[in-house]
Motif scaffolding. Sequence first.
Motif, PDB file in Angstrom:
ATOM      1  N   LEU A  85     -21.790 151.985 -34.404  1.00 32.52           N
ATOM      2  CA  LEU A  85     -21.243 152.776 -35.325  1.00 32.52           C
ATOM      3  C   LEU A  85     -20.030 153.388 -34.799  1.00 32.52           C
ATOM      4  N   ARG A  86     -19.589 153.752 -33.862  1.00 28.14           N
ATOM      5  CA  ARG A  86     -18.131 154.408 -33.482  1.00 28.14           C
ATOM      6  C   ARG A  86     -17.150 153.333 -33.694  1.00 28.14           C
ATOM      7  N   GLU A  87     -17.330 152.079 -33.370  1.00 29.14           N
ATOM      8  CA  GLU A  87     -15.905 151.148 -33.609  1.00 29.14           C
ATOM      9  C   GLU A  87     -15.847 150.941 -35.111  1.00 29.14           C
ATOM     10  N   VAL A  88     -17.018 150.920 -35.695  1.00 28.98           N
ATOM     11  CA  VAL A  88     -16.963 150.712 -37.493  1.00 28.98           C
ATOM     12  C   VAL A  88     -16.446 151.957 -37.991  1.00 28.98           C
ATOM     13  N   ALA A  89     -16.809 153.106 -37.509  1.00 26.15           N
ATOM     14  CA  ALA A  89     -16.208 154.344 -38.228  1.00 26.15           C
ATOM     15  C   ALA A  89     -14.693 154.671 -37.818  1.00 26.15           C
ATOM     16  N   VAL A  90     -14.286 154.207 -36.772  1.00 22.63           N
ATOM     17  CA  VAL A  90     -12.986 154.063 -36.409  1.00 22.63           C
ATOM     18  C   VAL A  90     -12.143 153.026 -37.073  1.00 22.63           C
ATOM     19  N   LEU A  91     -12.450 152.221 -37.375  1.00 18.80           N
ATOM     20  CA  LEU A  91     -12.008 151.045 -38.003  1.00 18.80           C
ATOM     21  C   LEU A  91     -11.647 151.418 -39.526  1.00 18.80           C
ATOM     22  N   GLY A  92     -13.141 151.948 -40.043  1.00 15.31           N
ATOM     23  CA  GLY A  92     -12.840 152.331 -41.381  1.00 15.31           C
ATOM     24  C   GLY A  92     -11.956 153.457 -41.768  1.00 15.31           C
ATOM     25  N   CYS A  93     -11.798 154.583 -40.946  1.00 16.76           N
ATOM     26  CA  CYS A  93     -10.921 155.571 -40.985  1.00 16.76           C
ATOM     27  C   CYS A  93      -9.409 155.241 -40.734  1.00 16.76           C
ATOM     28  N   THR A  94      -9.215 154.203 -39.919  1.00 13.30           N
ATOM     29  CA  THR A  94      -8.102 153.436 -39.913  1.00 13.30           C
ATOM     30  C   THR A  94      -7.344 152.647 -41.279  1.00 13.30           C
ATOM     31  N   VAL A  95      -8.457 152.090 -41.597  1.00 14.93           N
ATOM     32  CA  VAL A  95      -7.911 151.267 -42.774  1.00 14.93           C
ATOM     33  C   VAL A  95      -7.638 152.415 -44.010  1.00 14.93           C
ATOM     34  N   MET A  96      -8.544 153.491 -44.043  1.00 12.77           N
ATOM     35  CA  MET A  96      -8.427 154.336 -45.208  1.00 12.77           C
ATOM     36  C   MET A  96      -7.238 154.899 -45.113  1.00 12.77           C
ATOM     37  N   VAL A  97      -6.696 155.531 -43.891  1.00 15.06           N
ATOM     38  CA  VAL A  97      -5.302 156.226 -43.618  1.00 15.06           C
ATOM     39  C   VAL A  97      -4.065 155.325 -43.758  1.00 15.06           C
ATOM     40  N   LEU A  98      -4.343 154.110 -43.245  1.00 17.35           N
ATOM     41  CA  LEU A  98      -3.084 153.135 -43.490  1.00 17.35           C
ATOM     42  C   LEU A  98      -2.973 152.779 -45.029  1.00 17.35           C
ATOM     43  N   SER A  99      -4.211 152.520 -45.995  1.00 14.02           N
ATOM     44  CA  SER A  99      -4.160 152.336 -47.217  1.00 14.02           C
ATOM     45  C   SER A  99      -3.268 153.606 -47.888  1.00 14.02           C
ATOM     46  N   LEU A 100      -3.767 154.824 -47.481  1.00 17.26           N
ATOM     47  CA  LEU A 100      -3.045 156.090 -48.081  1.00 17.26           C
ATOM     48  C   LEU A 100      -1.640 156.245 -47.783  1.00 17.26           C
ATOM     49  N   VAL A 101      -1.282 155.830 -46.449  1.00 15.08           N
ATOM     50  CA  VAL A 101       0.118 155.848 -46.297  1.00 15.08           C
ATOM     51  C   VAL A 101       0.943 154.730 -46.940  1.00 15.08           C
ATOM     52  N   GLY A 102       0.436 153.726 -47.216  1.00 11.22           N
ATOM     53  CA  GLY A 102       0.888 152.676 -47.900  1.00 11.22           C
ATOM     54  C   GLY A 102       1.011 152.879 -49.422  1.00 11.22           C
ATOM     55  N   ILE A 103       0.279 153.628 -49.937  1.00 13.94           N
ATOM     56  CA  ILE A 103       0.344 154.106 -51.254  1.00 13.94           C
ATOM     57  C   ILE A 103       1.248 155.183 -51.532  1.00 13.94           C
ATOM     58  N   VAL A 104       1.375 156.196 -50.523  1.00  9.18           N
ATOM     59  CA  VAL A 104       2.300 157.226 -50.518  1.00  9.18           C
ATOM     60  C   VAL A 104       3.707 156.691 -50.593  1.00  9.18           C
ATOM     61  N   ALA A 105       3.899 155.686 -49.532  1.00  7.95           N
ATOM     62  CA  ALA A 105       5.275 155.306 -49.371  1.00  7.95           C
ATOM     63  C   ALA A 105       5.640 154.065 -50.590  1.00  7.95           C
ATOM     64  N   VAL A 106       4.963 153.589 -51.130  1.00  3.07           N
ATOM     65  CA  VAL A 106       5.244 152.973 -52.110  1.00  3.07           C
ATOM     66  C   VAL A 106       5.568 153.580 -53.515  1.00  3.07           C
ATOM     67  N   VAL A 107       4.582 154.671 -53.693  1.00  3.29           N
ATOM     68  CA  VAL A 107       4.943 155.578 -54.847  1.00  3.29           C
ATOM     69  C   VAL A 107       6.034 156.429 -54.847  1.00  3.29           C
ATOM     70  N   SER A 108       6.323 157.041 -53.463  1.00  3.17           N
ATOM     71  CA  SER A 108       7.627 157.786 -53.385  1.00  3.17           C
ATOM     72  C   SER A 108       8.796 157.028 -53.096  1.00  3.17           C
ATOM     73  N   GLY A 109       8.877 155.820 -52.880  1.00  5.69           N
ATOM     74  CA  GLY A 109       9.748 155.028 -52.716  1.00  5.69           C
ATOM     75  C   GLY A 109      10.377 154.532 -53.789  1.00  5.69           C
TER      76      GLY A 109
END
Length: 109
Positions: A85-109
């Motif tokens: 559970l811990r490893e899956v939660a860390v990986l899921g949160c990481t993917v979600m945050v990386l996706s949000l950062v990528g979307i914000v970077a592309v939309v604002s750039g």
Amino acid sequence: MPAVPLRHDDPGLQPERTLLAWRRTLLTLIGVCILFLRWIPPFGWMALLPVILSLMAGLLIQIGLNARYRKSARGMAQERIPPPLREVAVLGCTVMVLSLVGIVAVVSG
């Protein structure tokens, strides 16, 4: 509680396959870090945020891998393997945050 040996009788070597799958996931996180390093020229030092996040998540998962292997080997002997559970939660949160950062970077750039 008596010590349970880390040997198991699984002919398919399930704990080893699981460990290798997590290692491939860590290699993917390193690849993501390299891709985000390429974002530094157009987006500035803000691109280091996902790099640091990916490296921290990879480090946390790597630390948990050794304990996870021991749990899996013991679980094979006891016929009960707890979910990661811990490893899956860390990986899921990481993917979600990386996706949000990528979307914000592309939309604002």
